[in-house]
Scaffold this motif. Structure first.
Motif, mmCIF file in Angstrom:
data_model
loop_
_atom_site.group_PDB
_atom_site.id
_atom_site.type_symbol
_atom_site.label_atom_id
_atom_site.label_comp_id
_atom_site.label_asym_id
_atom_site.label_seq_id
_atom_site.Cartn_x
_atom_site.Cartn_y
_atom_site.Cartn_z
ATOM 1 N N ASN A 72 0.840 -1.217 0.000
ATOM 2 C CA ASN A 72 0.000 0.000 0.000
ATOM 3 C C ASN A 72 0.864 1.252 0.000
ATOM 4 O O ASN A 72 0.548 2.223 -0.700
ATOM 5 C CB ASN A 72 -0.937 0.010 1.209
ATOM 6 C CG ASN A 72 -2.031 -1.019 1.101
ATOM 7 O OD1 ASN A 72 -2.320 -1.523 0.018
ATOM 8 N ND2 ASN A 72 -2.639 -1.361 2.227
ATOM 9 N N LEU A 73 1.932 1.233 0.779
ATOM 10 C CA LEU A 73 2.828 2.380 0.821
ATOM 11 C C LEU A 73 3.471 2.621 -0.541
ATOM 12 O O LEU A 73 3.529 3.745 -1.018
ATOM 13 C CB LEU A 73 3.908 2.179 1.886
ATOM 14 C CG LEU A 73 4.972 3.260 1.999
ATOM 15 C CD1 LEU A 73 4.332 4.587 2.418
ATOM 16 C CD2 LEU A 73 6.047 2.852 2.990
ATOM 17 N N GLN A 74 3.931 1.569 -1.179
ATOM 18 C CA GLN A 74 4.559 1.711 -2.490
ATOM 19 C C GLN A 74 3.551 2.195 -3.529
ATOM 20 O O GLN A 74 3.878 3.001 -4.396
ATOM 21 C CB GLN A 74 5.186 0.384 -2.926
ATOM 22 C CG GLN A 74 6.410 0.025 -2.133
ATOM 23 C CD GLN A 74 6.922 -1.376 -2.467
ATOM 24 O OE1 GLN A 74 6.249 -2.161 -3.111
ATOM 25 N NE2 GLN A 74 8.130 -1.672 -1.995
ATOM 26 N N ARG A 75 2.357 1.702 -3.420
ATOM 27 C CA ARG A 75 1.319 2.076 -4.391
ATOM 28 C C ARG A 75 0.852 3.526 -4.185
ATOM 29 O O ARG A 75 0.677 4.263 -5.150
ATOM 30 C CB ARG A 75 0.133 1.119 -4.268
ATOM 31 C CG ARG A 75 -0.952 1.356 -5.299
ATOM 32 C CD ARG A 75 -2.179 0.506 -5.064
ATOM 33 N NE ARG A 75 -2.774 0.903 -3.780
ATOM 34 C CZ ARG A 75 -3.227 0.048 -2.859
ATOM 35 N NH1 ARG A 75 -3.164 -1.244 -3.069
ATOM 36 N NH2 ARG A 75 -3.751 0.485 -1.727
ATOM 37 N N ASP A 76 0.670 3.921 -2.923
ATOM 38 C CA ASP A 76 0.099 5.231 -2.621
ATOM 39 C C ASP A 76 1.143 6.300 -2.314
ATOM 40 O O ASP A 76 0.789 7.425 -1.969
ATOM 41 C CB ASP A 76 -0.853 5.121 -1.421
ATOM 42 C CG ASP A 76 -2.016 4.188 -1.698
ATOM 43 O OD1 ASP A 76 -2.339 3.964 -2.884
ATOM 44 O OD2 ASP A 76 -2.599 3.667 -0.723
ATOM 45 N N ARG A 77 2.390 5.988 -2.437
ATOM 46 C CA ARG A 77 3.475 6.909 -2.065
ATOM 47 C C ARG A 77 3.366 8.253 -2.810
ATOM 48 O O ARG A 77 3.573 9.308 -2.225
ATOM 49 C CB ARG A 77 4.825 6.258 -2.357
ATOM 50 C CG ARG A 77 6.009 7.171 -2.101
ATOM 51 C CD ARG A 77 7.307 6.448 -2.208
ATOM 52 N NE ARG A 77 7.593 5.989 -0.839
ATOM 53 C CZ ARG A 77 8.282 4.913 -0.532
ATOM 54 N NH1 ARG A 77 8.763 4.162 -1.474
ATOM 55 N NH2 ARG A 77 8.483 4.584 0.707
ATOM 56 N N LEU A 78 3.065 8.196 -4.059
ATOM 57 C CA LEU A 78 3.024 9.424 -4.860
ATOM 58 C C LEU A 78 1.851 10.326 -4.498
ATOM 59 O O LEU A 78 1.921 11.548 -4.676
ATOM 60 C CB LEU A 78 2.985 9.078 -6.345
ATOM 61 C CG LEU A 78 4.215 8.325 -6.886
ATOM 62 C CD1 LEU A 78 4.003 7.942 -8.340
ATOM 63 C CD2 LEU A 78 5.459 9.167 -6.723
ATOM 64 N N THR A 79 0.780 9.760 -4.000
ATOM 65 C CA THR A 79 -0.401 10.565 -3.666
ATOM 66 C C THR A 79 -0.440 11.011 -2.208
ATOM 67 O O THR A 79 -1.306 11.805 -1.833
ATOM 68 C CB THR A 79 -1.688 9.772 -3.977
ATOM 69 O OG1 THR A 79 -1.696 8.584 -3.204
ATOM 70 C CG2 THR A 79 -1.768 9.454 -5.468
ATOM 71 N N MET A 80 0.484 10.531 -1.391
ATOM 72 C CA MET A 80 0.494 10.872 0.039
ATOM 73 C C MET A 80 1.249 12.166 0.292
ATOM 74 O O MET A 80 2.168 12.514 -0.439
ATOM 75 C CB MET A 80 1.196 9.769 0.852
ATOM 76 C CG MET A 80 0.495 8.474 0.938
ATOM 77 S SD MET A 80 1.524 7.332 1.891
ATOM 78 C CE MET A 80 0.297 6.441 2.743
ATOM 79 N N LYS A 81 0.858 12.814 1.361
ATOM 80 C CA LYS A 81 1.635 13.951 1.823
ATOM 81 C C LYS A 81 2.922 13.413 2.424
ATOM 82 O O LYS A 81 2.986 12.277 2.884
ATOM 83 C CB LYS A 81 0.866 14.723 2.898
ATOM 84 C CG LYS A 81 -0.371 15.396 2.410
ATOM 85 C CD LYS A 81 -1.035 16.139 3.546
ATOM 86 C CE LYS A 81 -2.349 16.724 3.098
ATOM 87 N NZ LYS A 81 -3.038 17.387 4.208
ATOM 88 N N GLU A 82 3.942 14.250 2.431
ATOM 89 C CA GLU A 82 5.252 13.823 2.929
ATOM 90 C C GLU A 82 5.194 13.427 4.408
ATOM 91 O O GLU A 82 5.786 12.429 4.806
ATOM 92 C CB GLU A 82 6.288 14.929 2.732
ATOM 93 C CG GLU A 82 7.697 14.464 3.017
ATOM 94 C CD GLU A 82 8.718 15.527 2.681
ATOM 95 O OE1 GLU A 82 9.771 15.505 3.332
ATOM 96 O OE2 GLU A 82 8.462 16.346 1.789
ATOM 97 N N SER A 83 4.451 14.154 5.201
ATOM 98 C CA SER A 83 4.347 13.839 6.636
ATOM 99 C C SER A 83 3.633 12.508 6.852
ATOM 100 O O SER A 83 4.024 11.705 7.698
ATOM 101 C CB SER A 83 3.624 14.957 7.382
ATOM 102 O OG SER A 83 2.310 15.128 6.875
#
Length: 165
Positions: A72-83
């Motif tokens: 999930n982190l790898q998939r959603d990394r680009l759409t997440m805020k940095e924090s």
């Protein structure tokens, strides 16, 4: 002169002791074969599986959850805020460390219990080997894995297996 006399005496002693050693009765036993044929082997294996079943299931669930979070982190990394990304990464690292610690402790406990149970069975086999050797008059019994060749008449594995069962 003393050295020559000493060498001759030692040589004579060795020559005389060879026939005396040849009269020893020697047998072989296949401990691994006995161990695997014992009904206790299957019982102990099942007992240990039951003993560690809950912990195994917990570790498998932890691993599956951790892998899902990483995906999930790898998939959603680009759409997440940095924090948020940093928070999730820290959480994943914390869970991975917890999983590794629990897995290490599990392996140590499992290995320790297997050794304990194996040693109980090996002690029983050793007592049976000693009993058979005493009954049949053997002076020396060697594990078959340490012998290159032995006549079948010197193999007491079947007798020991009967004694253990």
């Amino acid at each position: 002169m003393k050295k020559v006399l000493y060498a001759i005496t030692l040589g004579c002693a060795l020559i005389v002791s060879v026939p005396a050693q040849a009269s020893n009765k020697i047998a072989v036993v296949n401990v691994v074969d006995i161990f695997q044929q014992l009904p206790e082997f299957v019982t102990v294996t099942q007992k240990l599986e039951n003993e560690f079943r809950a912990r195994t299931s917990t570790l498998q669930n932890m691993e599956r959850d951790l892998q899902m979070q990483i995906q999930n982190l790898q998939r959603d990394r680009l759409t997440m805020k940095e924090s948020e990304q940093l928070r999730v990464e820290k959480d994943v690292l914390k869970q991975r460390e917890e999983f590794n610690t629990k897995a290490r402790v599990f392996e140590q406990d499992n290995r320790r219990r297997q050794i304990e149970e194996r040693n109980k069975i090996l002690h029983k086999i050793q007592n049976a080997v000693q009993k058979v050797a005493n009954l049949q008059g053997y002076d020396l019994v060697i594990d078959q894995s340490a012998v290159a060749y032995c006549t079948p008449s010197k193999d007491i594995t079947a007798d020991v297996l009967k004694q253990v069962k």
